[in-house]
Design a protein around this motif. Sequence first.
Motif, mmCIF file in Angstrom:
data_model
loop_
_atom_site.group_PDB
_atom_site.id
_atom_site.type_symbol
_atom_site.label_atom_id
_atom_site.label_comp_id
_atom_site.label_asym_id
_atom_site.label_seq_id
_atom_site.Cartn_x
_atom_site.Cartn_y
_atom_site.Cartn_z
ATOM 1 N N GLU A 1 0.804 -1.216 0.000
ATOM 2 C CA GLU A 1 0.000 0.000 0.000
ATOM 3 C C GLU A 1 0.840 1.271 0.000
ATOM 4 O O GLU A 1 0.346 2.332 -0.385
ATOM 5 C CB GLU A 1 -0.935 0.004 1.203
ATOM 6 N N ARG A 2 2.110 1.184 0.396
ATOM 7 C CA ARG A 2 2.981 2.364 0.377
ATOM 8 C C ARG A 2 3.899 2.397 -0.839
ATOM 9 O O ARG A 2 4.798 3.248 -0.929
ATOM 10 C CB ARG A 2 3.814 2.408 1.655
ATOM 11 N N HIS A 3 3.697 1.505 -1.779
ATOM 12 C CA HIS A 3 4.511 1.476 -2.996
ATOM 13 C C HIS A 3 4.237 2.741 -3.816
ATOM 14 O O HIS A 3 3.114 3.266 -3.818
ATOM 15 C CB HIS A 3 4.165 0.236 -3.809
ATOM 16 N N PRO A 4 5.235 3.265 -4.538
ATOM 17 C CA PRO A 4 5.046 4.499 -5.303
ATOM 18 C C PRO A 4 3.903 4.461 -6.316
ATOM 19 O O PRO A 4 3.316 5.511 -6.614
ATOM 20 C CB PRO A 4 6.402 4.676 -6.016
ATOM 21 N N VAL A 5 3.546 3.280 -6.839
ATOM 22 C CA VAL A 5 2.465 3.235 -7.831
ATOM 23 C C VAL A 5 1.120 2.856 -7.202
ATOM 24 O O VAL A 5 0.120 2.749 -7.904
ATOM 25 C CB VAL A 5 2.793 2.246 -8.983
ATOM 26 N N ALA A 6 1.111 2.670 -5.896
ATOM 27 C CA ALA A 6 -0.104 2.163 -5.235
ATOM 28 C C ALA A 6 -1.297 3.079 -5.442
ATOM 29 O O ALA A 6 -2.446 2.612 -5.501
ATOM 30 C CB ALA A 6 0.147 1.961 -3.749
ATOM 31 N N GLU B 1 -3.305 3.317 -13.151
ATOM 32 C CA GLU B 1 -2.752 2.333 -14.065
ATOM 33 C C GLU B 1 -1.229 2.469 -14.068
ATOM 34 O O GLU B 1 -0.681 3.456 -13.568
ATOM 35 C CB GLU B 1 -3.306 2.491 -15.482
ATOM 36 N N VAL B 2 -0.554 1.476 -14.643
ATOM 37 C CA VAL B 2 0.899 1.499 -14.670
ATOM 38 C C VAL B 2 1.380 0.740 -15.902
ATOM 39 O O VAL B 2 0.734 -0.221 -16.349
ATOM 40 C CB VAL B 2 1.495 0.875 -13.382
ATOM 41 N N ASP B 3 2.498 1.191 -16.488
ATOM 42 C CA ASP B 3 3.141 0.464 -17.578
ATOM 43 C C ASP B 3 3.986 -0.661 -17.000
ATOM 44 O O ASP B 3 4.581 -0.516 -15.926
ATOM 45 C CB ASP B 3 4.038 1.387 -18.399
ATOM 46 N N VAL B 4 4.102 -1.773 -17.746
ATOM 47 C CA VAL B 4 4.853 -2.915 -17.243
ATOM 48 C C VAL B 4 6.323 -2.571 -17.041
ATOM 49 O O VAL B 4 6.980 -3.099 -16.131
ATOM 50 C CB VAL B 4 4.681 -4.139 -18.174
ATOM 51 N N ALA B 5 6.870 -1.659 -17.861
ATOM 52 C CA ALA B 5 8.280 -1.304 -17.732
ATOM 53 C C ALA B 5 8.590 -0.730 -16.362
ATOM 54 O O ALA B 5 9.710 -0.898 -15.847
ATOM 55 C CB ALA B 5 8.671 -0.307 -18.830
ATOM 56 N N ARG B 6 7.598 -0.088 -15.757
ATOM 57 C CA ARG B 6 7.793 0.509 -14.428
ATOM 58 C C ARG B 6 8.000 -0.550 -13.353
ATOM 59 O O ARG B 6 8.538 -0.248 -12.270
ATOM 60 C CB ARG B 6 6.567 1.376 -14.101
ATOM 61 N N GLY C 1 8.012 -7.954 -2.035
ATOM 62 C CA GLY C 1 8.028 -7.785 -3.484
ATOM 63 C C GLY C 1 6.621 -7.549 -3.977
ATOM 64 O O GLY C 1 5.662 -7.593 -3.208
ATOM 65 N N LEU C 2 6.501 -7.272 -5.265
ATOM 66 C CA LEU C 2 5.187 -7.148 -5.863
ATOM 67 C C LEU C 2 4.827 -8.463 -6.543
ATOM 68 O O LEU C 2 5.632 -9.391 -6.616
ATOM 69 C CB LEU C 2 5.138 -5.971 -6.839
ATOM 70 N N VAL D 1 -9.237 -9.075 -1.808
ATOM 71 C CA VAL D 1 -8.866 -7.800 -1.194
ATOM 72 C C VAL D 1 -8.335 -8.058 0.211
ATOM 73 O O VAL D 1 -8.951 -8.783 1.005
ATOM 74 C CB VAL D 1 -10.071 -6.849 -1.149
ATOM 75 N N ARG D 2 -7.172 -7.487 0.524
ATOM 76 C CA ARG D 2 -6.554 -7.643 1.832
ATOM 77 C C ARG D 2 -5.961 -6.315 2.289
ATOM 78 O O ARG D 2 -5.538 -5.499 1.460
ATOM 79 C CB ARG D 2 -5.428 -8.681 1.789
ATOM 80 N N PRO D 3 -5.908 -6.073 3.595
ATOM 81 C CA PRO D 3 -5.227 -4.872 4.089
ATOM 82 C C PRO D 3 -3.754 -4.906 3.696
ATOM 83 O O PRO D 3 -3.116 -5.969 3.665
ATOM 84 C CB PRO D 3 -5.393 -4.969 5.604
ATOM 85 N N GLY D 4 -3.232 -3.738 3.389
ATOM 86 C CA GLY D 4 -1.799 -3.628 3.119
ATOM 87 C C GLY D 4 -1.410 -3.791 1.677
ATOM 88 O O GLY D 4 -0.219 -3.677 1.343
ATOM 89 N N VAL D 5 -2.358 -4.071 0.764
ATOM 90 C CA VAL D 5 -2.002 -4.235 -0.644
ATOM 91 C C VAL D 5 -2.933 -3.387 -1.500
ATOM 92 O O VAL D 5 -4.054 -3.045 -1.110
ATOM 93 C CB VAL D 5 -2.077 -5.708 -1.094
ATOM 94 N N ARG D 6 -2.456 -3.059 -2.695
ATOM 95 C CA ARG D 6 -3.252 -2.334 -3.675
ATOM 96 C C ARG D 6 -3.101 -3.032 -5.027
ATOM 97 O O ARG D 6 -2.075 -3.642 -5.315
ATOM 98 C CB ARG D 6 -2.781 -0.879 -3.796
ATOM 99 N N PHE D 7 -4.145 -2.915 -5.849
ATOM 100 C CA PHE D 7 -4.141 -3.538 -7.173
ATOM 101 C C PHE D 7 -4.188 -2.435 -8.225
ATOM 102 O O PHE D 7 -5.118 -1.626 -8.245
ATOM 103 C CB PHE D 7 -5.342 -4.466 -7.332
#
Length: 301
Positions: free
Chosen positions: A176-181, A185-190, A240-241, A253-259
Amino acid sequence: MPAMNVELRHLRAFVAVADAANFTRAAEALRIAQPSLSYTIRQLEGQLGFRLLARTTRATSLTPAGETFLVEARAVLARFEEAVGLARRMAVGEVGTLRVGYLIGAVVDLVPAIMRAFADRYPELDVELVEYDFSVPRCGLDTGETDVAIVRPPLELSGVRELTLRTEGCVACVPERHPVAGQTEVDVARLLDEPIVAAPGAGRWRDSWILNDVRDEPATVACEAATFEAELQAVALGRGLSIVPASAGRFYVRPGVRFVPITDLPECTVAVACRADAPPAARNFAEVAVRTAKEAAGHRS
């Protein structure tokens, strides 16, 4: 006792004469000539060694031995027809036992509907349902443990037919604290420089989920997880992701993660698969699964 050569035609002829109490009427019912019928009865009596019918110029009646034999002859013919019927139903996949495997997390909303529809269509089939984790993505099809399975390709199995049930996008499961969280959307290269949670084992199936298909160098595997629960726990702990189907964001869905949806990965697939030599019931299951998936898709649209 010498061996006898009594055939079903003998029994059918005898029962027909006993029912009609007349050779002429029995021959007509059997659609054979009366001399042929008389010869068949003589053959049967000769094989048995005793008389079954008492014949006069006016009537045909059963001997005491014939009355006893008639009961058993009817039972033999009925049992034969029952055996033929059961075997025929087995040949078309209506009875017997079917071993069904499914990959953990694959169309969790659809599996119950498929099982209900199949049970309604084939109520006399005994279905053994087995769940497989990510360490066994072929769900027993390669070992013969299952006859048919709900899987996520690629399977890399020859002689296996796959029918698509659903396609969906892929998402990045991140802490949940990841920069893209917080992104939409996100590109796979990221994501390629990040450590990743992998399924146990090796092969193309695992490689596809750790993005080795789009990397110049193999992924940095942070840890292995055989279930969604273990995978999400590893992500929540920041190890890791992971890359998961979009449906995981609804059902796990779980606490601490984002999709976060990934914009430039091909869609992933859920399929029903069975071997070319699978029993007819497996093909019936595959047809029911596809039909159920189409109906569910129609209701969602």
